[in-house]
Write a protein that holds these residues in place. Structure first.
Motif, mmCIF file in Angstrom:
data_model
loop_
_atom_site.group_PDB
_atom_site.id
_atom_site.type_symbol
_atom_site.label_atom_id
_atom_site.label_comp_id
_atom_site.label_asym_id
_atom_site.label_seq_id
_atom_site.Cartn_x
_atom_site.Cartn_y
_atom_site.Cartn_z
ATOM 1 N N ASN A 110 0.818 -1.212 0.000
ATOM 2 C CA ASN A 110 0.000 0.000 0.000
ATOM 3 C C ASN A 110 0.850 1.258 0.000
ATOM 4 O O ASN A 110 0.539 2.224 -0.697
ATOM 5 C CB ASN A 110 -0.952 0.000 1.199
ATOM 6 N N ARG A 113 2.350 1.709 -3.445
ATOM 7 C CA ARG A 113 1.341 2.142 -4.426
ATOM 8 C C ARG A 113 1.060 3.628 -4.249
ATOM 9 O O ARG A 113 0.950 4.375 -5.205
ATOM 10 C CB ARG A 113 0.065 1.318 -4.235
ATOM 11 N N ARG A 170 -4.916 -5.787 -9.901
ATOM 12 C CA ARG A 170 -6.114 -5.069 -10.311
ATOM 13 C C ARG A 170 -6.168 -3.663 -9.720
ATOM 14 O O ARG A 170 -6.574 -2.716 -10.381
ATOM 15 C CB ARG A 170 -7.357 -5.857 -9.899
ATOM 16 N N ASP A 171 -5.753 -3.557 -8.443
ATOM 17 C CA ASP A 171 -5.702 -2.221 -7.830
ATOM 18 C C ASP A 171 -4.840 -1.287 -8.664
ATOM 19 O O ASP A 171 -5.164 -0.119 -8.857
ATOM 20 C CB ASP A 171 -5.061 -2.301 -6.440
ATOM 21 N N GLU A 175 -5.877 2.194 -10.421
ATOM 22 C CA GLU A 175 -5.169 3.458 -10.158
ATOM 23 C C GLU A 175 -4.694 4.079 -11.477
ATOM 24 O O GLU A 175 -4.750 5.292 -11.653
ATOM 25 C CB GLU A 175 -3.966 3.229 -9.241
ATOM 26 N N GLU A 178 -7.472 5.825 -13.070
ATOM 27 C CA GLU A 178 -7.832 7.080 -12.398
ATOM 28 C C GLU A 178 -6.843 8.203 -12.702
ATOM 29 O O GLU A 178 -7.198 9.374 -12.636
ATOM 30 C CB GLU A 178 -7.924 6.865 -10.890
ATOM 31 N N ARG A 182 -8.450 12.141 -13.290
ATOM 32 C CA ARG A 182 -8.276 13.401 -12.560
ATOM 33 C C ARG A 182 -7.826 14.487 -13.538
ATOM 34 O O ARG A 182 -7.251 14.196 -14.583
ATOM 35 C CB ARG A 182 -7.253 13.231 -11.441
ATOM 36 N N VAL A 187 -12.459 21.217 -10.013
ATOM 37 C CA VAL A 187 -12.955 21.323 -8.648
ATOM 38 C C VAL A 187 -13.397 19.961 -8.122
ATOM 39 O O VAL A 187 -13.265 19.661 -6.938
ATOM 40 C CB VAL A 187 -14.086 22.380 -8.553
ATOM 41 N N ASP A 188 -13.876 19.091 -8.984
ATOM 42 C CA ASP A 188 -14.369 17.788 -8.546
ATOM 43 C C ASP A 188 -13.324 16.681 -8.604
ATOM 44 O O ASP A 188 -13.359 15.741 -7.825
ATOM 45 C CB ASP A 188 -15.584 17.372 -9.382
ATOM 46 N N LYS A 189 -12.438 16.748 -9.573
ATOM 47 C CA LYS A 189 -11.438 15.693 -9.735
ATOM 48 C C LYS A 189 -10.047 16.303 -9.802
ATOM 49 O O LYS A 189 -9.357 16.189 -10.816
ATOM 50 C CB LYS A 189 -11.706 14.907 -11.028
ATOM 51 N N PRO A 190 -9.655 17.003 -8.780
ATOM 52 C CA PRO A 190 -8.361 17.693 -8.865
ATOM 53 C C PRO A 190 -7.200 16.708 -8.837
ATOM 54 O O PRO A 190 -7.359 15.556 -8.427
ATOM 55 C CB PRO A 190 -8.346 18.561 -7.606
ATOM 56 N N ILE A 192 -3.683 15.354 -7.224
ATOM 57 C CA ILE A 192 -3.496 15.091 -5.794
ATOM 58 C C ILE A 192 -2.764 16.236 -5.090
ATOM 59 O O ILE A 192 -3.159 16.661 -4.012
ATOM 60 C CB ILE A 192 -2.732 13.762 -5.598
ATOM 61 N N GLN A 194 -1.278 20.105 -4.586
ATOM 62 C CA GLN A 194 -1.853 21.411 -4.852
ATOM 63 C C GLN A 194 -1.112 22.189 -5.951
ATOM 64 O O GLN A 194 -1.741 22.843 -6.775
ATOM 65 C CB GLN A 194 -1.914 22.229 -3.557
ATOM 66 N N SER A 305 5.620 11.168 9.958
ATOM 67 C CA SER A 305 5.785 9.749 10.285
ATOM 68 C C SER A 305 5.778 8.916 8.998
ATOM 69 O O SER A 305 6.429 7.871 8.949
ATOM 70 C CB SER A 305 4.702 9.284 11.248
#
Lengths: 471, 564
Positions: A110, A113, A170-171, A175, A178, A182, A187-190, A192, A194, A305
């Protein structure tokens, strides 16, 4: 799907793609979506124009730099891992020296990824941010550089998607999908991070972006090149060779603007750069302040951390980890200025928790080097003006300084004082209006817009009048 | 010389549960007709104890005490509200859960009490939704992690912002080596009925799930894009207002203010209007004395709902249980050393039965009466869940009847004095047959007589007062002592009790108090909490190399791989 894409001829690679039907199937499904994304979100209106682009076709010496005129949708986005001699080992963390992972270890799946997706997301984002810039290019040389940066960011996306497809099941495929969904600034799919949602609508921002924001990429890739997940280390190592060109574009681009502004300052009887249609130094300084600080945010929290875990488990090292003596970093502390009760005090943070800050240090040093170079240009061209980097506490949206107010020198100030000076310190809408007003395209071979100096040398040693883009 | 500052550092100020509702530190409550918006806006600089910052809308006991206060006041002070939209006033984060640094710094007892209180607060959210026509909806407008998702799980529906980033997650197992212990695991499979294998995947994926997959797996009810989030959640709120406006209890929907209880407090105890809590530190006991209703209190109730409503927060049944609640919470958090609580209800038993009969007769006539009864039930459940031994002492002057008899049935033992010079009466009201349920939905008498249905049957409808011997025969009393034995036997029983291992007693009491079937709510306390408390003391969590200990530190946890 009824059409079979001959991946091998389209995708130069050294990852044995032709012998890996599973990976082929995954990429085959992803490729049409990628091309559609490029069509929708890549550079506008230049799809049919041949561009003098560099293509990586192998990892052999010189194999990464083959120049020819190609249409961007036909660009051959390849997949390359830097070759490795011997058996790789973990470069840092508790188990430094143990064999590196050739496949994803379940324990760190994780985290890896997340690292890869975060890095990958920046690549298409910058293409999206820059898609309109072709219409205001100051020269064919710069137009070509823009497109080179764009197709290589596209290739970097490929490199990351390769890792997701090959190693994350598959994950990973989800990804990868996706990443194409993005959108920068949406505004909805920014995106990651800034900085990758900030508009980049003129060339001063473009050069600042490639100078400061892509430079974050250099250090992130450098840290990931020390990863114990060997495929990630080798992929990012190869990406660094291309990233160097993007930084070159940014650093020399700003340098050429600075040079030109110094020339115009001298030409004007009142030393007024704007009166000569150039970009004044205050505006350049505001742009530096803006992009440098947004880029500082990309390194993450000062005390983290996550950063500690990544280092401890050998997933991410420091920049040039090999140059450090102690690769465990379990003892030792980092003296960090933190805000406590409205004051800045120095606190010792465990070294591992300060890994983001250590990477940021490397970055700041590199930016200071470029800054010294630009100030040398100012000296050389007789301008009294000097440019500076603001404090790393100024204008932050991430980490321990977020929510507090500092001036560019890094001193504590009230919000009121900050707001009052904001228009002098950071880009304002009028700046954009002015820049857009002077940035008319200049497409004649060998000619340059008034606000920027020509480069010292052509791409691949081409002569000044070379037609980098055939319009 | 006295050094107040030094004293304060050595021993932190006691936790106060009666907060100033005008000045919440961590919550913003706004009202728009039948919809209340409850925005979590945790002030990082206002933790309850020193040593940690409440970043990213993370919470500690102080944040939750305010939340509990909001929920209670919403029911009494804002009966016009049908929907409470729980959301965040902090950008990009709904709630990051319990503050990890706080947990790392806390003693075991503090962690356990913190978790228990937060669990009770979440159950109150569900009770308000189910029983008070006040539906809580979670509008998760950002990262919803750990305790943040558990808070959302306590709501009737969960809406998640679909921005490619906001996820719901339970990262406790993979990141901290502990459980999502504030109802998380239980509500996942028992309330939302997420398939257990999917719940397993979800609970071990630190980053959680977002978007359509979160909906498909039943983790949230809907996802809405960021730009439409306000609008869509407002639509849902509207729909729920319509649903929750059906079958409303009658009565003018004008709130009843709950003023501060303002007890007299000193080192010997807390004295409220009807409740007195007196500490006997050397004996490790406390006396909890509850004043039964007077004739005047009964007269108010007998006059009917208008008089009851007019009495407001001063109504005996509301005031006395608020005081009892506050006393129990103080015992839990500020007096770990008092292991045995001696409970006395004093006054007139017959008046208590009269009171109950009058109150029950109007229970469906006004929302306020209904809220008072629900509140009584909650406080009694708080007592069931308190990890102290309770002995109810029915000596001269006591009135263990009706609702106050529930205190005796909630206690671990009920001793009664049989002395003709000091007659003691015990009696039952409708409250002992329903209306004040335990966490599993059953009455304390049903639980008590789980193996004796005929004994229970014989008591149903019995409204006359019983003398000690017949009460004993009826199974209502643990032991009856005459005046010769009383003093010695009670002393010995107390001394014996406080000599036993506090841990074993807590475990024993919690196993004996809850015979019979379980409910999701009782499972949270009995199963989830018990496992969590075990994990909290295991080296894999809190040992020097445990995951909770080392979270945020440079070292990585080292697990003992043996399964226990």
């Amino acid at each position: 799907m009824t059409t079979t894409v001959d991946l091998q001829s389209k995708i130069p690679n050294n990852v044995g793609l032709s012998d890996d039907p599973k990976l082929q199937r995954a990429l085959e499904r992803w490729l049409p979506n990628y091309l559609e994304w490029w069509h929708d979100m890549g550079p506008t209106d230049f799809e049919d124009k041949p561009v003098y682009l560099r293509t990586a076709i192998s990892v052999e010496r010189g194999g990464w730099a083959n120049y020819e005129h190609v249409r961007m949708p036909d660009y051959r986005w390849g997949i390359f891992l830097t070759p490795r001699d011997g058996d790789p080992t973990l470069k840092c963390g508790d188990d430094v020296g143990a064999p590196a992972w050739l496949d994803v270890p379940g324990e760190h799946r994780n985290a890896l990824r997340r690292i890869i997706v975060t890095q990958a997301d920046t690549e298409p984002a910058s293409v999206e941010q820059q898609r309109l810039l072709g219409h205001s290019a100051p020269s064919l040389y710069d137009l070509r550089n823009l497109f080179q940066v764009n197709v290589e960011e596209g290739r970097h996306l490929w490199a990351m998607v390769y890792l997701l497809h090959k190693h994350f099941g598959r994950d990973g495929r989800d990804e990868a999908d996706e990443l194409l969904q993005r959108r920068s600034g949406d505004v909805d799919k920014p995106r990651i991070l800034q900085a990758f949602n900030q508009p980049c609508d003129h060339w001063l921002s473009f050069f600042s972006f490639t100078m400061f924001t892509d430079r974050d990429g250099k250090f992130q890739l450098g840290a990931l090149a020390e990863s114990g997940f060997d495929p990630l280390a080798r992929t990012t190592q190869f990406m660094l060779t291309e990233e160097a060109h993007h930084l070159f574009v940014g650093e020399t681009g700003l340098g050429r603007i600075i040079q030109r502004s110094a020339e115009l300052e001298k030409q004007d009887p009142n030393g007024d750069v704007r009166a000569q249609g150039g970009i004044d130094f205050d505006l350049i300084q505001r742009t530096i302040n803006y992009w440098y600080t947004y880029s500082l945010d990309l390194f993450g929290g000062e005390i983290s951390s996550n950063a500690s875990n990544f280092f401890a488990s050998g997933l991410k090292g420091r920049f040039h980890e090999g140059r450090f003596e102690d690769h465990k970093a379990i003892v030792g502390e980092y003296a960090l200025k933190v805000v406590e009760n409205g004051k800045l005090v120095v606190r010792d943070v465990p070294l591992r928790n300060a890994m983001n800050e250590i990477l940021r240090d490397s970055y700041v040093t590199d930016c200071e080097r470029a800054m010294a170079k630009w100030n040398k240009i100012l000296v050389e061209f007789g301008s009294p003006r000097r440019l500076t980097l603001p404090s790393r506490r100024f204008h932050r949206h991430q980490g321990i300084y977020q929510g507090h107010f500092f001036n560019p020198a890094g001193e504590f100030i009230s919000e009121e004082v900050f707001r009052e000076h904001e228009p002098q310190w950071l880009l304002v809408p009028e700046d954009n209006d002015y820049l857009l007003s002077i940035m008319k395209p200049c497409y004649e071979p060998g000619k340059f817009a008034n606000w920027i100096a020509p480069p010292r040398k052509g791409i691949n040693s081409q002569p000044g009048e070379f037609e980098y883009v055939r319009l | 010389m006295d050094h107040p500052a030094a004293t304060a550092t050595a021993r932190p100020a006691p936790v106060d549960f009666d907060v100033d509702s005008e000045q919440y530190h961590h919550w913003r409550v706004t009202f728009d007709g039948p919809v209340a918006r409850l925005a979590m806006t945790v002030d990082p600089a206002s933790p309850l104890r020193e040593g940690y910052e409440l970043k990213l809308n993370s919470y500690d006991l102080g944040v939750d005490i305010e939340l509990a206060d909001v929920i209670r006041r919403m029911r009494f002070e804002h009966p016009e509200v049908r929907v409470v939209m729980l959301t965040s006033g902090t950008d990009r984060v709904f709630c990051a859960g319990a503050n990890i640094n706080m947990l790392g710094l806390s003693t075991h007892a503090w962690k356990v009490n913190f978790c228990k209180f937060t669990n009770e607060t979440r159950c109150e959210i569900e009770e308000a939704t189910k029983s008070s026509n006040q539906v809580y909806l979670a509008a998760c407008n950002g990262t919803t992690a750990g305790g943040g998702y558990e808070l959302a799980l306590a709501c009737e529906e969960i809406y998640l912002q679909d921005d490619g980033n906001s996820a719901v997650s339970l990262p406790e197992v993979p990141l901290l080596g502990v459980l999502p212990g504030t109802g998380g695991l239980t509500r996942l499979v028992d309330k939302r009925m997420v398939r257990r294998d999917r719940a397993d995947v979800f609970s071990t994926t630190a980053e959680g799930m977002r978007g359509k997959k979160a909906v498909a797996w039943g983790l949230v009810d809907a996802v809405y894009p960021r730009s439409k989030f306000e609008e869509k959640t407002a639509e849902r709120a509207k729909a729920w207002v319509a649903k929750a406006s059906k079958d409303l209890a009658p009565g003018e929907r004008k709130g009843v203010k709950l003023p501060a209880l303002a007890p007299e407090v000193d080192e010997t105890g807390r004295r409220y209007k009807y409740v007195t809590l007196a500490y006997d530190t050397s004996a490790r006991t406390a006396s909890l004395t509850i004043q039964a209703p007077t004739q005047a209190d009964v007269d108010i109730v007998k006059k009917g709902v208008d008089a009851i409503y007019a009495a407001g927060a001063e109504l005996w049944a509301l005031r006395v249980y608020r005081e009892l609640d506050d006393a129990l919470l103080h015992l839990r958090v500020n007096h770990y050393d008092l292991g045995l609580i001696l409970v006395r209800a004093v006054g007139d038993a017959q008046l208590t039965l009269d009171h109950d009969a009058a109150l029950v007769s109007v229970k469906d006539q006004h929302w306020f009466v209904r809220e008072v009864l629900l509140h009584m039930g909650r406080v009694l459940r708080r007592m069931d869940n308190t990890s102290r031994s309770f002995f109810a002492l029915g000596d001269g002057g006591t009135a263990f009847a009706g609702n106050l008899a529930e205190l005796a049935f909630a206690a671990d033992r009920f001793y009664v004095l049989d002395d003709p010079d000091q007659p003691v009466k015990i009696g039952l009201s409708e409250f002992n047959e329903g209306g004040l349920p335990m966490h599993n939905g059953r009455t304390r008498l049903q639980t008590r007589f789980i193996g004796e249905p005929e004994t229970l049957e014989a008591l149903i409808g019995m409204r006359e007062l019983l003398d000690p011997e017949p009460a004993d025969d009826a199974g209502l009393v643990t032991m009856v002592f005459d005046d010769i034995d009383w003093e010695d036997d009670i002393r010995i029983a107390i001394e014996e009790r406080v000599s036993l291992s506090p841990d074993a007693l807590t475990g024993m009491e919690q196993n004996l108090r809850f015979a019979g079937p379980e409910s999701p709510e009782s499972k949270i306390y009995a199963r989830l909490t018990a496992w969590q408390n075990w994990i909290f003391i295991r080296p894999n969590a809190t040992g020097p190399e445990g995951a909770l200990t080392l979270y945020g530190r440079p070292e990585r946890p080292q697990f003992d791989w043996n399964r226990v």
